[in-house]
Design a protein around this motif. Structure first.
Motif, PDB file in Angstrom:
ATOM      1  N   ILE A 120     -55.100  60.922  13.112  1.00 48.71           N
ATOM      2  CA  ILE A 120     -53.696  61.231  12.844  1.00 48.71           C
ATOM      3  C   ILE A 120     -53.535  61.838  11.455  1.00 48.71           C
ATOM      4  O   ILE A 120     -52.802  62.805  11.268  1.00 48.71           O
ATOM      5  N   TYR A 121     -54.257  61.263  10.487  1.00 49.81           N
ATOM      6  CA  TYR A 121     -54.220  61.793   9.116  1.00 49.81           C
ATOM      7  C   TYR A 121     -55.173  62.982   9.065  1.00 49.81           C
ATOM      8  O   TYR A 121     -56.361  62.845   8.774  1.00 49.81           O
ATOM      9  N   LYS A 122     -54.642  64.158   9.381  1.00 51.72           N
ATOM     10  CA  LYS A 122     -55.452  65.375   9.383  1.00 51.72           C
ATOM     11  C   LYS A 122     -54.580  66.551   8.973  1.00 51.72           C
ATOM     12  O   LYS A 122     -53.344  66.471   8.994  1.00 51.72           O
ATOM     13  N   GLU A 123     -55.218  67.657   8.622  1.00 50.94           N
ATOM     14  CA  GLU A 123     -54.524  68.788   8.016  1.00 50.94           C
ATOM     15  C   GLU A 123     -53.371  69.296   8.870  1.00 50.94           C
ATOM     16  O   GLU A 123     -52.299  69.613   8.338  1.00 50.94           O
ATOM     17  N   GLU A 124     -53.558  69.384  10.172  1.00 46.07           N
ATOM     18  CA  GLU A 124     -52.517  69.956  11.021  1.00 46.07           C
ATOM     19  C   GLU A 124     -51.263  69.081  11.092  1.00 46.07           C
ATOM     20  O   GLU A 124     -50.191  69.548  11.479  1.00 46.07           O
ATOM     21  N   ASN A 125     -51.376  67.813  10.709  1.00 44.19           N
ATOM     22  CA  ASN A 125     -50.215  66.913  10.718  1.00 44.19           C
ATOM     23  C   ASN A 125     -49.545  66.780   9.363  1.00 44.19           C
ATOM     24  O   ASN A 125     -48.473  66.165   9.264  1.00 44.19           O
ATOM     25  N   LEU A 126     -50.165  67.330   8.322  1.00 44.91           N
ATOM     26  CA  LEU A 126     -49.581  67.226   6.992  1.00 44.91           C
ATOM     27  C   LEU A 126     -48.222  67.924   6.973  1.00 44.91           C
ATOM     28  O   LEU A 126     -48.077  69.055   7.425  1.00 44.91           O
ATOM     29  N   GLY A 127     -47.237  67.251   6.436  1.00 43.38           N
ATOM     30  CA  GLY A 127     -45.876  67.763   6.429  1.00 43.38           C
ATOM     31  C   GLY A 127     -45.034  67.188   7.548  1.00 43.38           C
ATOM     32  O   GLY A 127     -43.808  67.256   7.508  1.00 43.38           O
ATOM     33  N   GLN A 128     -45.691  66.622   8.562  1.00 37.78           N
ATOM     34  CA  GLN A 128     -44.970  66.113   9.728  1.00 37.78           C
ATOM     35  C   GLN A 128     -44.988  64.585   9.821  1.00 37.78           C
ATOM     36  O   GLN A 128     -44.538  64.018  10.814  1.00 37.78           O
ATOM     37  N   PHE A 129     -45.564  63.939   8.808  1.00 40.86           N
ATOM     38  CA  PHE A 129     -45.575  62.475   8.824  1.00 40.86           C
ATOM     39  C   PHE A 129     -44.129  61.973   8.924  1.00 40.86           C
ATOM     40  O   PHE A 129     -43.193  62.620   8.508  1.00 40.86           O
ATOM     41  N   TYR A 130     -43.989  60.823   9.446  1.00 39.73           N
ATOM     42  CA  TYR A 130     -42.724  60.149   9.772  1.00 39.73           C
ATOM     43  C   TYR A 130     -42.154  60.671  11.079  1.00 39.73           C
ATOM     44  O   TYR A 130     -41.553  59.922  11.834  1.00 39.73           O
ATOM     45  N   ASP A 131     -42.324  61.958  11.377  1.00 37.95           N
ATOM     46  CA  ASP A 131     -41.996  62.433  12.715  1.00 37.95           C
ATOM     47  C   ASP A 131     -42.992  61.849  13.713  1.00 37.95           C
ATOM     48  O   ASP A 131     -42.676  61.702  14.892  1.00 37.95           O
ATOM     49  N   ILE A 132     -44.196  61.550  13.226  1.00 40.99           N
ATOM     50  CA  ILE A 132     -45.231  60.922  14.041  1.00 40.99           C
ATOM     51  C   ILE A 132     -45.054  59.410  13.883  1.00 40.99           C
ATOM     52  O   ILE A 132     -45.200  58.869  12.789  1.00 40.99           O
ATOM     53  N   ILE A 133     -44.743  58.731  14.971  1.00 41.66           N
ATOM     54  CA  ILE A 133     -44.357  57.314  14.912  1.00 41.66           C
ATOM     55  C   ILE A 133     -45.401  56.461  14.200  1.00 41.66           C
ATOM     56  O   ILE A 133     -45.070  55.580  13.396  1.00 41.66           O
ATOM     57  N   GLN A 134     -46.679  56.734  14.459  1.00 39.65           N
ATOM     58  CA  GLN A 134     -47.748  55.886  13.906  1.00 39.65           C
ATOM     59  C   GLN A 134     -47.860  55.977  12.395  1.00 39.65           C
ATOM     60  O   GLN A 134     -48.559  55.167  11.778  1.00 39.65           O
ATOM     61  N   THR A 135     -47.192  56.941  11.775  1.00 38.89           N
ATOM     62  CA  THR A 135     -47.291  57.113  10.322  1.00 38.89           C
ATOM     63  C   THR A 135     -46.132  56.476   9.565  1.00 38.89           C
ATOM     64  O   THR A 135     -46.139  56.434   8.333  1.00 38.89           O
ATOM     65  N   ARG A 136     -45.129  55.988  10.268  1.00 41.02           N
ATOM     66  CA  ARG A 136     -43.905  55.563   9.587  1.00 41.02           C
ATOM     67  C   ARG A 136     -44.119  54.363   8.670  1.00 41.02           C
ATOM     68  O   ARG A 136     -43.583  54.322   7.561  1.00 41.02           O
ATOM     69  N   SER A 137     -44.902  53.399   9.124  1.00 39.16           N
ATOM     70  CA  SER A 137     -45.162  52.233   8.271  1.00 39.16           C
ATOM     71  C   SER A 137     -45.896  52.644   7.005  1.00 39.16           C
ATOM     72  O   SER A 137     -45.648  52.090   5.926  1.00 39.16           O
ATOM     73  N   TYR A 138     -46.801  53.598   7.128  1.00 41.01           N
ATOM     74  CA  TYR A 138     -47.566  54.109   5.980  1.00 41.01           C
ATOM     75  C   TYR A 138     -46.627  54.740   4.950  1.00 41.01           C
ATOM     76  O   TYR A 138     -46.721  54.446   3.744  1.00 41.01           O
TER      77      TYR A 138
END
Length: 302
Positions: A120-138
């Motif tokens: 999940i923590y990868k370049e193509e997802n950078l900028g989209q965290f929090y939109d990705i449910i699994q990243t919200r707690s982080y």
């Protein structure tokens, strides 16, 4: 926020079992999900994750610290990776703020490793965290750490975390841009101020207040007066709160409980000032200027 996360997680799992080939089919599936959800119908099978979330929610509502500790430990037995539960346990267990800070750093590192391992923590997802449910707690954990750093005057550490959060979560659902703008104004970094205002153009009390302090510190009195007028026109309570907070020395006016607010009301003014106290207190001359400043009354067209 947690309730929204739970619904979105359920929706994500619900959709995995569907063969969706078009936007129309997606909309039909969402409507089916919401109908089941509103009826209280069980949508997904119980898992160790859902049990852990349930126990964590119970811990938040526990009537005693002892009961909260028991429930959050049970939650973590079900799912040792429940980041929100780990944060809550740290908050109620730490003996002092320094211990809590170190625990939060540890939790963030562990959560980052998990996100990397789950691809999940990868370049193509950078900028989209929090939109990705699994990243919200982080992201929430990092924002909590930011507040700890700011409260202790660890401004460069706070700056690093805020810049990283905005890199990961460009939509900035958590409002980190306002805290970072205030810090840039505190540090008088014009290029960074211009950069963040260009990326997040906005006219609001949250941007005007820190910019007014910056204009005072850099002796730009024309823009200072212009900005103060915007602030007073938008929320007539703002000067009262700023003057009262600083004159009280201990900021007694901000010790009142405030939560939800409406644009232009006292609660909004108190919230914005509370988030900028260190910036306002960094220059006593700013408050002296406010004490003698008079708003420019615009002529009304009849």
């Amino acid at each position: 926020m947690r309730d929204t996360d739970k619904v979105l997680k359920q929706l994500e799992k619900f959709m995995k079992d569907k063969m969706i080939d078009s936007d129309e089919e997606y909309e039909v599936a969402v409507q089916e999900f919401m109908k089941l959800h509103n009826l209280g119908t069980p949508i997904i099978e119980e898992t160790f994750e859902t049990r852990s979330d349930y126990l964590y929610d119970q811990a938040l509502e526990a009537e005693s610290e002892k009961e909260a500790l028991r429930l959050v430990h049970e939650s973590l037995k079900e799912n040792p990776n429940n980041c929100d539960a780990k944060i809550f346990l740290a908050e109620i267990s730490a003996n002092n703020s320094d211990i809590l800070e170190e625990e939060m750093i540890k939790i963030i590192k562990e959560e980052q490793v998990r996100l990397v391992n789950e691809d999940i923590y990868k370049e193509e997802n950078l900028g989209q965290f929090y939109d990705i449910i699994q990243t919200r707690s982080y992201i929430r954990a990092k924002v909590s750490l930011i507040e700890m750093y700011l409260s202790k005057g660890r401004y460069q550490l706070a700056r690093h975390e805020m810049e990283e959060v905005l890199m990961l979560n460009e939509h900035d659902n958590m409002g980190v841009r306002y805290r970072l703008l205030s810090l840039y104004c505190f540090l008088e970094e014009k290029e960074k101020i211009d950069e963040i205002l260009k990326k997040y153009p906005e006219s609001s009390l949250l941007t005007w207040l820190p910019m007014s302090v910056y204009y005072y510190k850099t002796k730009n009195y024309f823009l200072l007066d212009e900005t103060l007028n915007k602030m007073v026109e938008y929320n007539r309570n703002i000067l009262k709160v700023m003057n009262g907070a600083v004159e009280a020395d201990s900021f007694d006016i901000l010790e009142k409980s405030f939560g939800a607010y409406q644009p232009g009301d006292m609660n909004e003014a108190m919230m914005v000032v509370e988030g900028n106290l260190y910036l306002i207190a960094s220059t006593t001359g700013y408050i002296m200027y406010l004490n003698n400043w008079k708003p420019i009354i615009k002529n009304k067209v009849s």
